[in-house]
Design an enzyme around this catalytic site. Structure first.
Site, PDB file in Angstrom:
ATOM      1  N   SER A 139     -47.979  36.654 -18.642  1.00  0.00           N
ATOM      2  CA  SER A 139     -48.634  37.943 -18.399  1.00  0.00           C
ATOM      3  C   SER A 139     -48.313  38.879 -19.552  1.00  0.00           C
ATOM      4  O   SER A 139     -47.277  38.727 -20.231  1.00  0.00           O
ATOM      5  CB  SER A 139     -48.115  38.555 -17.090  1.00  0.00           C
ATOM      6  OG  SER A 139     -48.515  39.910 -16.953  1.00  0.00           O
ATOM      7  N   TYR A 149     -40.826  41.113 -12.593  1.00  0.00           N
ATOM      8  CA  TYR A 149     -42.020  40.342 -12.944  1.00  0.00           C
ATOM      9  C   TYR A 149     -42.150  40.247 -14.464  1.00  0.00           C
ATOM     10  O   TYR A 149     -42.380  39.161 -15.021  1.00  0.00           O
ATOM     11  CB  TYR A 149     -43.271  40.991 -12.343  1.00  0.00           C
ATOM     12  CG  TYR A 149     -44.526  40.186 -12.599  1.00  0.00           C
ATOM     13  CD1 TYR A 149     -44.761  39.013 -11.897  1.00  0.00           C
ATOM     14  CD2 TYR A 149     -45.469  40.599 -13.541  1.00  0.00           C
ATOM     15  CE1 TYR A 149     -45.911  38.257 -12.123  1.00  0.00           C
ATOM     16  CE2 TYR A 149     -46.615  39.852 -13.768  1.00  0.00           C
ATOM     17  CZ  TYR A 149     -46.829  38.689 -13.064  1.00  0.00           C
ATOM     18  OH  TYR A 149     -47.963  37.943 -13.300  1.00  0.00           O
TER      19      TYR A 149
END
Length: 254
Positions: A139, A149
């Protein structure tokens, strides 16, 4: 890439889009996810629409037994897997202190431990054959301070870049695909309302674009794929910002 591909998190989102595009190119598939019913339904549709062989493998990659089954499938010399797509994942609230430790541990296990284990299992067979391709879905959060994350995706990027440098001379490439905000059900699973969630509409990508550009970069042997020029420019800009300002900007969309 018209060979057997194993895709984790394949029942929806980017995993399903990888499956559709690879099936359209003639690849046989091994689809991995936790929901057997959803996998079987999707596999049936792909068999009809693309005319390829589709195997369903139900597994929870956080569960040791489930992870072992998928690793064994990747290492099976009688049924070689030429392409691995490590796509399974989920997000958590950015407030680490407010999350339960159990959720954080599961999050870490899925993004890091499962990716490492399956890459290791695939690499052994691929290196022995002298060919193979591994795609790790990361990501753009890997390049900015965005909670755990961002941290786990930064690991995926670093690991992929190193592995590509070491193993591409031996015929096995490893590519980290780093999408930005993408129209899938990922954000809905976080409990966020449908829509743009405070993110400008022009920052959203289509899953079709992310996967198409990711497959193109993987085919070229690139270690890093950042779909779309807008996110390439965004990442370059974020790297120049002071950490507190980057952290504030990274909260967008949550």
């Amino acid at each position: 890439m018209a060979k057997t591909t194993l895709i984790t998190g394949a029942s929806s989102g980017l995993g399903a889009e990888f499956a559709r595009q690879l099936a359209a190119r003639g690849a046989d598939l091994v689809l991995v996810a936790r929901d057997t019913e959803a996998l079987e339904r999707f596999a049936g549709a792909l068999r009809i629409s693309a005319g390829v062989a589709v195997e369903v493998l139900t597994a929870d990659l956080v569960d040791p037994d489930g992870l072992d089954r998928v690793a064994s499938r990747l290492a099976d010399p009688a049924r070689p897997v030429e392409v691995l797509v490590n796509n399974a994942g989920f997000g958590l609230d950015l407030d680490f202190a407010a999350n339960t430790y159990a959720d954080e541990e599961r999050h870490l296990d899925l993004h890091v431990r499962a990716t490492m284990r399956l890459t290791h299992a695939a690499l052994g067979a691929m290196l022995e054959r002298g060919s193979g391709r591994i795609i790790n879905v990361a990501s753009v959060a890997a390049f900015m301070p965005r909670g755990t994350y961002g941290a786990v995706k930064a690991w995926v990027v670093s690991f992929s870049r190193w592995a590509n440098a070491v193993y591409s001379p031996r015929g096995v490439t490893v590519t980290a695909v780093c999408p930005g905000f993408t129209h899938t059900n990922f954000h809905e699973r976080l409990g966020l309302p449908p829509g743009h969630e405070g993110v400008p509409p022009f920052m959203w990508l289509d899953a079709d674009t992310v996967v198409r550009e990711g497959l193109r970069d993987a085919a070229r042997g690139k270690a890093l794929s950042i779909p779309s020029l807008r996110y390439k420019l965004l990442i370059a800009a974020v790297r120049l910002l002071p950490a507190p300002l980057a952290a504030r900007l990274a909260k967008t969309g949550r």
